[in-house]
Write an enzyme that holds these catalytic residues in place. Sequence first.
Site, short mmCIF file in Angstrom:
data_model
loop_
_atom_site.label_atom_id
_atom_site.label_comp_id
_atom_site.label_asym_id
_atom_site.label_seq_id
_atom_site.Cartn_x
_atom_site.Cartn_y
_atom_site.Cartn_z
N ARG A 1 0.82 -1.21 0.00
CA ARG A 1 0.00 0.00 0.00
C ARG A 1 0.86 1.27 0.00
O ARG A 1 0.44 2.32 -0.50
CB ARG A 1 -0.91 -0.02 1.23
CG ARG A 1 -1.91 1.10 1.28
CD ARG A 1 -2.77 0.99 2.52
NE ARG A 1 -3.80 2.03 2.53
CZ ARG A 1 -4.30 2.57 3.63
NH1 ARG A 1 -3.89 2.15 4.82
NH2 ARG A 1 -5.22 3.51 3.57
N HIS B 1 0.47 5.38 -1.69
CA HIS B 1 0.43 6.62 -0.91
C HIS B 1 1.67 7.48 -1.11
O HIS B 1 1.65 8.68 -0.85
CB HIS B 1 0.18 6.29 0.57
CG HIS B 1 -1.21 5.81 0.83
ND1 HIS B 1 -2.06 6.37 1.75
CD2 HIS B 1 -1.92 4.79 0.26
CE1 HIS B 1 -3.22 5.74 1.73
NE2 HIS B 1 -3.16 4.77 0.85
N VAL C 1 1.40 11.37 -4.20
CA VAL C 1 1.70 12.68 -3.60
C VAL C 1 3.08 13.15 -4.07
O VAL C 1 4.10 12.71 -3.57
CB VAL C 1 1.63 12.60 -2.06
CG1 VAL C 1 1.92 13.95 -1.43
CG2 VAL C 1 0.26 12.08 -1.61
N ASP D 1 8.73 9.33 -4.53
CA ASP D 1 9.98 9.98 -4.11
C ASP D 1 10.30 9.72 -2.64
O ASP D 1 11.12 10.42 -2.05
CB ASP D 1 9.88 11.50 -4.35
CG ASP D 1 8.75 12.13 -3.55
OD1 ASP D 1 8.02 11.39 -2.85
OD2 ASP D 1 8.60 13.36 -3.61
N SER E 1 8.74 10.51 -0.14
CA SER E 1 8.35 11.60 0.77
C SER E 1 7.48 11.06 1.91
O SER E 1 7.52 11.56 3.03
CB SER E 1 7.60 12.70 0.01
OG SER E 1 6.44 12.18 -0.60
N ASN F 1 -3.56 8.45 6.18
CA ASN F 1 -2.40 7.66 6.62
C ASN F 1 -2.36 7.40 8.12
O ASN F 1 -1.92 6.34 8.56
CB ASN F 1 -1.11 8.37 6.20
CG ASN F 1 -1.01 8.55 4.69
OD1 ASN F 1 -1.76 7.91 3.95
ND2 ASN F 1 -0.11 9.40 4.24
N PRO G 1 -7.62 9.72 -1.88
CA PRO G 1 -9.08 9.53 -1.82
C PRO G 1 -9.51 8.90 -0.50
O PRO G 1 -8.79 8.09 0.08
CB PRO G 1 -9.34 8.55 -2.97
CG PRO G 1 -8.07 7.79 -3.13
CD PRO G 1 -6.96 8.74 -2.75
N HIS H 1 -6.71 -4.50 -3.22
CA HIS H 1 -7.46 -4.79 -2.00
C HIS H 1 -7.83 -6.28 -1.94
O HIS H 1 -8.60 -6.69 -1.09
CB HIS H 1 -8.71 -3.91 -1.91
CG HIS H 1 -8.41 -2.45 -1.68
ND1 HIS H 1 -9.34 -1.45 -1.72
CD2 HIS H 1 -7.23 -1.83 -1.40
CE1 HIS H 1 -8.77 -0.27 -1.47
NE2 HIS H 1 -7.49 -0.47 -1.28
N SER H 2 -7.24 -7.05 -2.81
CA SER H 2 -7.28 -8.51 -2.72
C SER H 2 -6.54 -9.00 -1.47
O SER H 2 -6.76 -10.12 -1.01
CB SER H 2 -6.63 -9.13 -3.95
OG SER H 2 -6.51 -10.52 -3.77
C1 HEM Z 1 -8.90 3.66 -5.58
C2 HEM Z 1 -8.73 4.38 -4.50
C3 HEM Z 1 -8.37 3.77 -3.16
C4 HEM Z 1 -8.98 4.04 -1.99
C5 HEM Z 1 -10.13 5.00 -1.74
C6 HEM Z 1 -8.33 3.24 -0.99
C7 HEM Z 1 -8.64 3.25 0.36
C8 HEM Z 1 -8.17 2.34 1.28
C9 HEM Z 1 -8.63 2.26 2.64
C10 HEM Z 1 -9.65 3.18 3.28
C11 HEM Z 1 -7.99 1.22 3.23
C12 HEM Z 1 -8.18 0.74 4.67
C13 HEM Z 1 -7.46 1.69 5.58
C14 HEM Z 1 -7.93 1.62 7.02
O1 HEM Z 1 -9.11 1.37 7.25
O2 HEM Z 1 -7.07 1.85 7.90
C15 HEM Z 1 -7.12 0.65 2.24
C16 HEM Z 1 -6.29 -0.44 2.45
C17 HEM Z 1 -5.39 -0.91 1.52
N1 HEM Z 1 -5.12 -0.33 0.29
FE1 HEM Z 1 -6.25 1.05 -0.65
N2 HEM Z 1 -7.35 2.50 -1.58
C18 HEM Z 1 -7.32 2.80 -2.90
C19 HEM Z 1 -6.43 2.32 -3.83
C20 HEM Z 1 -5.36 1.51 -3.52
C21 HEM Z 1 -4.25 1.25 -4.39
C22 HEM Z 1 -4.07 1.87 -5.77
C23 HEM Z 1 -3.42 0.39 -3.72
C24 HEM Z 1 -2.10 -0.20 -4.14
C25 HEM Z 1 -1.49 0.02 -5.29
C26 HEM Z 1 -4.03 0.10 -2.46
C27 HEM Z 1 -3.56 -0.80 -1.53
C28 HEM Z 1 -4.15 -1.07 -0.32
C29 HEM Z 1 -3.81 -2.20 0.52
C30 HEM Z 1 -2.83 -3.32 0.17
C31 HEM Z 1 -4.58 -2.08 1.69
C32 HEM Z 1 -4.53 -3.01 2.92
C33 HEM Z 1 -3.42 -2.50 3.82
C34 HEM Z 1 -3.20 -3.26 5.12
O3 HEM Z 1 -3.79 -4.33 5.35
O4 HEM Z 1 -2.40 -2.75 5.93
N3 HEM Z 1 -5.19 0.83 -2.35
N4 HEM Z 1 -7.24 1.36 1.07
#
Ligand code: HEM
Length: 329
Positions: free
Chosen positions: A58, A62, A66, A70, A72, A90, A159, A189-190
């Site tokens: 993830r 992030h 931004v 880099d 950051s 974050n 987002p 999110h798999s």
């Molecule tokens: C499309 C827009 C996206 C939104 C709105 C979004 C939002 C989120 C949110 C809200 C969470 C859970 C955070 C929490 O509840 O603490 C999450 C988890 C995660 N996101 Fe996204 N995400 C997006 C795209 C992405 C992308 C592009 C990636 C990677 C290239 C990504 C990778 C992950 C991963 C792997 C997790 C699980 C992290 C963990 O278990 O620690 N997400 N995301």
Amino acid sequence: MSDPILFLFFLFLLSSAEGAPLRRSFYSESCPGAEATVRGVVSRAMAREARAAASVMRLQFHDCFVNGCDGSLLLDETPEMAGEKAALSNVNSLRSFEVVDEIKDALEMSCPGIVSCADVLIMAARDAVFLSGGPKWEVKLGRQDSLTASQEDSNEIMPSPRTNATSLIALFTKFNLTVQDLVALSGTHSIGQGRCFSIVFRLYNQSGSGMPDPAIDPEYRAELDRLCPLGGDEDVTGDLDATPQRFDNQYFKDLVRGRGFLNSDQTLTSLPETRKYVEIFSKNEKRFFKALVEGMIKLGDLQSGKPGEIRRNCRVVNGISDDQLVKTK
Ligand code: HEM
Ligand SMILES: *[C@@H]1O[C@H](CO)[C@@H](O)[C@H](O)[C@H]1NC(C)=O
Ligand SMILES: *[C@@H]1O[C@H](CO)[C@@H](O)[C@H](O)[C@H]1NC(C)=O
Ligand SMILES: *[C@@H]1O[C@H](CO)[C@@H](O)[C@H](O)[C@H]1NC(C)=O
């Protein structure tokens, strides 16, 4: 010039050119073991804690959204600079910064001052996907680490989990990412988990309606209600798909059945142009993997064009002593 000096000069040329093209095997001469080192540390981190794969991968998203990829994101705050770690998307959410430190420490032992923290994030994200059963790809390297961070920019750009498909498309378009890229990248999110904090609004008050999001499958909603009762502990976490340790297309199968965890996940079934890819990827894992790789490479190509450096410690700009820092986790 003697060979080592010539070599250093060559390196200097490569790394001083702002926005120099990234390329495969960037470290094949200067730090041939770099990729193996990164993979070893990611693999050990996953053996300690399965979720580390998701948390590490993830970080690329992030960081890259931004001001480019880099590093950051990795800077700890200082009295003069609010860090990105405390930005809205974050804080209390990003994890596994210690895994990045461990990778960087190992690289500094074998090739001091050579491998950027920005590149560490790119290699580690790739490895996390591959080691979780996903596709493997060659990463382009040669990024520089930023001299600053911007919490403000992160707050503005990243987002929220409430974002709808129309807004997500608009956001990704700003980065030249297509609808297919958006859907495939959301497929990361798999793996991993999210907090109740990120979904209570859609369970109890979607868009201020006082009602749950009607797109949630009722059985799944009952499960989520039990996990995240109104007024309960919002730091409790739930799985982002039914197989949270396996990088597969289960996420898309879940979305088709109304079993997406976040609003920003389920919303991908709400528009014909995003739903199309959800359906394709739910039926064809190979298509998902191919699109994911394309998306990850494009995401990794985002660069700020600003001058940078190779940080020695990913948390600190070179030349700042540790005691000036306010440590954050
Ligand atoms: C499309 C827009 C996206 C939104 C709105 C979004 C939002 C989120 C949110 C809200 C969470 C859970 C955070 C929490 O509840 O603490 C999450 C988890 C995660 N996101 Fe996204 N995400 C997006 C795209 C992405 C992308 C592009 C990636 C990677 C290239 C990504 C990778 C992950 C991963 C792997 C997790 C699980 C992290 C963990 O278990 O620690 N997400 N995301
Ligand atoms: C999506 O969200 C944006 C920004 O919050 C809002 O203006 C728009 O009306 C929403 N679109 C739909 C279809 O709900
Ligand atoms: C998107 O592509 C356009 C045209 O190629 C380019 O000018 C712009 O800088 C790109 N934007 C980003 C964020 O990469
Ligand atoms: C639901 O959201 C709306 C708009 O944000 C707010 O005015 C209302 O108080 C909320 N209802 C509950 C029960 O929290």
